[in-house]
Enzyme design. Structure first.
Site, mmCIF file in Angstrom:
data_model
loop_
_atom_site.group_PDB
_atom_site.id
_atom_site.type_symbol
_atom_site.label_atom_id
_atom_site.label_comp_id
_atom_site.label_asym_id
_atom_site.label_seq_id
_atom_site.Cartn_x
_atom_site.Cartn_y
_atom_site.Cartn_z
ATOM 1 N N SER A 187 6.635 -6.909 3.032
ATOM 2 C CA SER A 187 7.495 -7.123 4.199
ATOM 3 C C SER A 187 8.358 -8.376 4.018
ATOM 4 O O SER A 187 7.985 -9.308 3.290
ATOM 5 C CB SER A 187 6.629 -7.266 5.440
ATOM 6 O OG SER A 187 5.772 -8.378 5.280
ATOM 7 N N GLU A 235 12.571 -2.298 11.297
ATOM 8 C CA GLU A 235 12.161 -1.312 10.287
ATOM 9 C C GLU A 235 11.090 -0.418 10.926
ATOM 10 O O GLU A 235 10.044 -0.913 11.371
ATOM 11 C CB GLU A 235 11.591 -2.050 9.069
ATOM 12 C CG GLU A 235 11.291 -1.136 7.916
ATOM 13 C CD GLU A 235 10.766 -1.895 6.690
ATOM 14 O OE1 GLU A 235 10.114 -2.929 6.853
ATOM 15 O OE2 GLU A 235 11.005 -1.417 5.568
ATOM 16 N N LYS A 277 -2.241 -8.747 -7.567
ATOM 17 C CA LYS A 277 -3.066 -8.609 -6.355
ATOM 18 C C LYS A 277 -2.568 -7.380 -5.598
ATOM 19 O O LYS A 277 -1.536 -7.419 -4.944
ATOM 20 C CB LYS A 277 -2.953 -9.832 -5.438
ATOM 21 C CG LYS A 277 -4.007 -9.785 -4.323
ATOM 22 C CD LYS A 277 -3.607 -10.486 -3.045
ATOM 23 C CE LYS A 277 -2.846 -9.638 -2.073
ATOM 24 N NZ LYS A 277 -3.527 -8.451 -1.548
ATOM 25 N N PRO A 278 -3.319 -6.272 -5.679
ATOM 26 C CA PRO A 278 -2.917 -5.099 -4.902
ATOM 27 C C PRO A 278 -3.392 -5.251 -3.453
ATOM 28 O O PRO A 278 -4.182 -6.142 -3.160
ATOM 29 C CB PRO A 278 -3.655 -3.951 -5.613
ATOM 30 C CG PRO A 278 -4.836 -4.577 -6.260
ATOM 31 C CD PRO A 278 -4.542 -6.041 -6.464
ATOM 32 N N TRP A 336 0.806 -1.224 0.000
ATOM 33 C CA TRP A 336 0.000 0.000 0.000
ATOM 34 C C TRP A 336 0.840 1.274 0.000
ATOM 35 O O TRP A 336 0.293 2.347 -0.186
ATOM 36 C CB TRP A 336 -0.924 0.013 1.239
ATOM 37 C CG TRP A 336 -0.178 -0.299 2.507
ATOM 38 C CD1 TRP A 336 -0.110 -1.518 3.126
ATOM 39 C CD2 TRP A 336 0.640 0.583 3.269
ATOM 40 N NE1 TRP A 336 0.709 -1.448 4.226
ATOM 41 C CE2 TRP A 336 1.182 -0.158 4.336
ATOM 42 C CE3 TRP A 336 0.987 1.934 3.166
ATOM 43 C CZ2 TRP A 336 2.036 0.391 5.292
ATOM 44 C CZ3 TRP A 336 1.839 2.482 4.113
ATOM 45 C CH2 TRP A 336 2.356 1.722 5.152
ATOM 46 N N ASN A 337 2.128 1.190 0.279
ATOM 47 C CA ASN A 337 2.856 2.459 0.480
ATOM 48 C C ASN A 337 3.136 3.202 -0.833
ATOM 49 O O ASN A 337 3.266 4.431 -0.835
ATOM 50 C CB ASN A 337 4.126 2.261 1.313
ATOM 51 C CG ASN A 337 5.127 1.349 0.679
ATOM 52 O OD1 ASN A 337 4.795 0.598 -0.240
ATOM 53 N ND2 ASN A 337 6.357 1.394 1.146
HETATM 54 P P1 NAP Z 1 2.916 -6.839 3.702
HETATM 55 O O1 NAP Z 1 2.105 -6.986 4.928
HETATM 56 O O2 NAP Z 1 3.990 -7.822 3.442
HETATM 57 O O3 NAP Z 1 1.853 -6.809 2.498
HETATM 58 C C1 NAP Z 1 2.261 -6.670 1.166
HETATM 59 C C2 NAP Z 1 1.297 -7.400 0.273
HETATM 60 O O4 NAP Z 1 1.314 -8.772 0.626
HETATM 61 C C3 NAP Z 1 -0.147 -6.938 0.394
HETATM 62 O O5 NAP Z 1 -0.737 -6.980 -0.891
HETATM 63 C C4 NAP Z 1 -0.764 -7.987 1.290
HETATM 64 O O6 NAP Z 1 -2.137 -8.164 1.042
HETATM 65 C C5 NAP Z 1 -0.021 -9.214 0.839
HETATM 66 N N1 NAP Z 1 -0.003 -10.305 1.815
HETATM 67 C C6 NAP Z 1 0.065 -10.233 3.160
HETATM 68 N N2 NAP Z 1 0.080 -11.478 3.687
HETATM 69 C C7 NAP Z 1 0.002 -12.342 2.642
HETATM 70 C C8 NAP Z 1 -0.030 -13.776 2.543
HETATM 71 N N3 NAP Z 1 0.012 -14.569 3.607
HETATM 72 N N4 NAP Z 1 -0.099 -14.316 1.313
HETATM 73 C C9 NAP Z 1 -0.155 -13.537 0.218
HETATM 74 N N5 NAP Z 1 -0.125 -12.188 0.251
HETATM 75 C C10 NAP Z 1 -0.046 -11.607 1.453
HETATM 76 O O7 NAP Z 1 3.632 -5.429 3.610
HETATM 77 P P2 NAP Z 1 2.999 -3.986 3.811
HETATM 78 O O8 NAP Z 1 2.903 -3.732 5.260
HETATM 79 O O9 NAP Z 1 1.799 -3.824 2.977
HETATM 80 O O10 NAP Z 1 4.138 -3.075 3.132
HETATM 81 C C11 NAP Z 1 5.198 -2.595 3.822
HETATM 82 C C12 NAP Z 1 6.439 -3.448 3.612
HETATM 83 O O11 NAP Z 1 6.777 -3.462 2.232
HETATM 84 C C13 NAP Z 1 7.652 -2.874 4.308
HETATM 85 O O12 NAP Z 1 8.395 -3.895 4.924
HETATM 86 C C14 NAP Z 1 8.440 -2.242 3.186
HETATM 87 O O13 NAP Z 1 9.807 -2.097 3.448
HETATM 88 C C15 NAP Z 1 8.158 -3.173 2.067
HETATM 89 N N6 NAP Z 1 8.406 -2.503 0.777
HETATM 90 C C16 NAP Z 1 9.515 -2.871 0.072
HETATM 91 C C17 NAP Z 1 9.811 -2.228 -1.128
HETATM 92 C C18 NAP Z 1 11.030 -2.610 -1.919
HETATM 93 O O14 NAP Z 1 11.110 -2.219 -3.086
HETATM 94 N N7 NAP Z 1 11.977 -3.341 -1.373
HETATM 95 C C19 NAP Z 1 8.969 -1.228 -1.605
HETATM 96 C C20 NAP Z 1 7.843 -0.877 -0.862
HETATM 97 C C21 NAP Z 1 7.570 -1.544 0.336
HETATM 98 P P3 NAP Z 1 -3.291 -7.431 1.895
HETATM 99 O O15 NAP Z 1 -2.964 -5.982 1.919
HETATM 100 O O16 NAP Z 1 -4.498 -7.712 1.107
HETATM 101 O O17 NAP Z 1 -3.245 -8.048 3.253
#
Ligand code: NAP
Length: 481
Positions: free
Chosen positions: A233, A385, A178-179, A154-155
């Protein structure tokens, strides 16, 4: 929601060129004030399967198109995004919270990946290899990997999609995305413009759904999927990597970070402060390349802290759509509570709050831009983080020691070095174990350069020629004479 182009507000999933309802809906709310913005179709694992089937059926025809034909469609998509940038930015700010100017910046940045990869796909050259045997001729050709599935966070609700979908489509792959549930409107608006640009049915599919694990299983395990690409994450990334292992899928992982920001005594402190504010406070600190640990040489520590305090104190806080706002809300209450926990833990361990340090009355998801000194590497704030507007400062005295401390983390995404001494800058940039190092700037990401991390921050790169290579299979062809 007031938009110049109301067609952009799509509330259904996009599968096989059709907009489809779900069995129920998901509420999308403004994180600044909790207002209900829309209800979006809640897609299921079965919808994900239908989307993969559609992408698989569309792949042979899309793959056969010439690079020029694919580029033409992608360029139309790019232009439509640019034409609708103000509306797309407004949707993004309303569902995600970042200031409007930042949201517009993200739309233009996101679109730049589509333009760049549309150009780059014309250069998918193979090689003619000098043979090892006069009776044989050897060459390589590059072919699209096949169906690509993507899960995004979402960020950056727009750019994290285009960084994946654009190179995949340009290479000749078809995609299923899948967003996240927090920001589906920006994602679906992108699909609406892709359809208008003329992407054939099934080439791009999108499934929003509250059952992330169920949808995720299909996207990582379905036999028709060739490659999975994830931004999110590290914890979820590890789980999805394990799921991909069962079918030996190709994978790209853009995961979490813990960026050090090192200010040497020969730095230009004004440059260092503005770079620090840019990387720390942008998107209220919710970027994967946000500064997480600020190391300042003891000789300039007090001066740097004073300047940083003054710069942070000036930032206007409020709703992202209001004029001049620089810092908006965090995405959820639980995100704000987590930042507060990190502050309390640091205080209990002896750190000092110089500015901020508490929730704000603007709304339940707001946390004050915060400056903390006296931080140590052992505190949670330095090890985890942060993902919030929290700037923790530590002192250092010795170059080798600060490099060692900066590298002492399982993460390896981005790092920052502030120094006017070119020899030192080169030395330190090379010694840091990170996928990306920025020197004397806080903003560095672009479509033309490879973005990505090492260690537990990920695998693979997005952007640049490396970003394109992720979506090709290199086939070695050997001809007997
Ligand atoms: P997240 O909890 O890992 O969620 C990211 C995506 O994964 C969402 O679409 C979420 O869906 C989905 N998801 C969660 N649990 C899942 C599962 N068990 N199976 C399949 N999909 C699943 O991360 P966030 O909190 O949204 O984003 C922040 C993180 O992203 C931070 O750690 C940040 O550093 C990282 N990030 C990294 C980059 C990079 O380029 N390295 C860029 C941006 C962000 P739902 O929302 O529908 O639950």
């Amino acid at each position: 929601m007031q938009l110049a182009n109301s067609d952009l507000l799509k509330l259904q999933n996009y599968i096989d060129g059709e907009w489809r309802d779900g069995a129920s809906t998901i509420e999308v709310r403004d994180p600044a004030n909790g207002e209900l913005l829309a209800r979006v179709a809640d897609g299921s694992a079965a919808d994900a399967e239908a989307a993969v089937a559609a992408a698989s059926a569309a792949f042979p025809a899309w793959k056969r198109k010439t690079a020029g034909e694919r580029a033409a469609v992608l360029k139309r998509w790019h232009q439509l995004i640019m034409d609708n940038a103000d509306d797309l930015a407004r949707i993004l700010t309303l569902e995600q919270g970042k200031p409007l100017a930042e949201a517009k910046g993200e739309i233009i940045y996101g679109a730049s990946f589509i333009e760049w990869f549309a150009e780059e796909c014309r250069r998918a050259y193979g090689q003619t290899i000098p043979t090892h045997n006069p009776a044989m001729r050897l060459n390589t050709i590059r072919q699209p990997v096949g169906v690509v599935t993507c899960i995004t966070p979402w960020n950056f609700p727009n750019a994290m999609i285009t960084r994946k979908a654009a190179p995949a489509l340009a290479a000749g792959c078809t995609v299923v995305i899948k967003p996240p549930v927090e920001t589906p409107l920006s994602a679906l608006a992108l699909c609406q413009l892709a359809e208008q640009a003329g992407l054939p049915k099934g080439t791009i599919n999108m499934v929003v759904g509250s059952d992330a694990p169920g949808i995720g299983r299909v996207l990582t395990e379905d036999a028709r999927v060739a490659k999975f690409t994830f931004t999110g994450s590290t914890a979820v990334g590890k789980l999805l990597m394990a799921q991909c292992a069962s079918g030996v899928k190709k994978m790209s992982m853009e995961l979490g970070g813990n960026a050090p920001f090192i200010v040497f005594d020969d730095a230009d402190l004004d440059t260092a402060v503005s770079a620090c504010v840019a990387t720390k406070m942008r998107n209220a600190g919710q970027t994967c390349v946000s500064t997480n640990r600020i190391y300042v040489h003891e000789a300039v520590h007090d001066q740097f802290v004073e300047k940083l305090r003054a710069a942070v104190a000036e930032l206007k806080i409020g709703h992202g759509c209001d004029e001049g706002v620089a810092v908006g809300p965090l995405i959820h209450r639980r995100a704000a509570e987590r930042v507060n926990d990190l502050v309390q833990d640091a205080i209990a361990s002896g750190a000092k709050v110089e500015l901020g340090g508490d929730f704000l009355s603007h709304g339940e998801n707001y946390f004050a831009p915060t400056l903390i000194t006296g931080v140590t590497d052992e505190m949670r704030i330095a090890r985890e983080e942060i993902f919030g507007p929290l700037a923790p400062v530590q002192k250092f005295t010795d170059e080798d020691d600060v490099i060692r401390r900066a590298n002492a983390t399982p993460y390896g995404l981005a790092a920052y070095v502030m120094s006017e001494n070119i020899r030192r800058a080169n030395r330190v940039v090379e010694a840091l174990d990170y996928g990306m190092v920025a020197c004397n700037t806080g903003v560095f990401s672009t479509a033309v350069a490879p973005f990505g991390g090492c260690k537990e921050s990920g695998i693979g790169r997005e952007g640049g020629v490396e970003g394109m290579a992720e979506f090709y299979e290199t086939k070695y062809c050997c001809f007997g004479a």
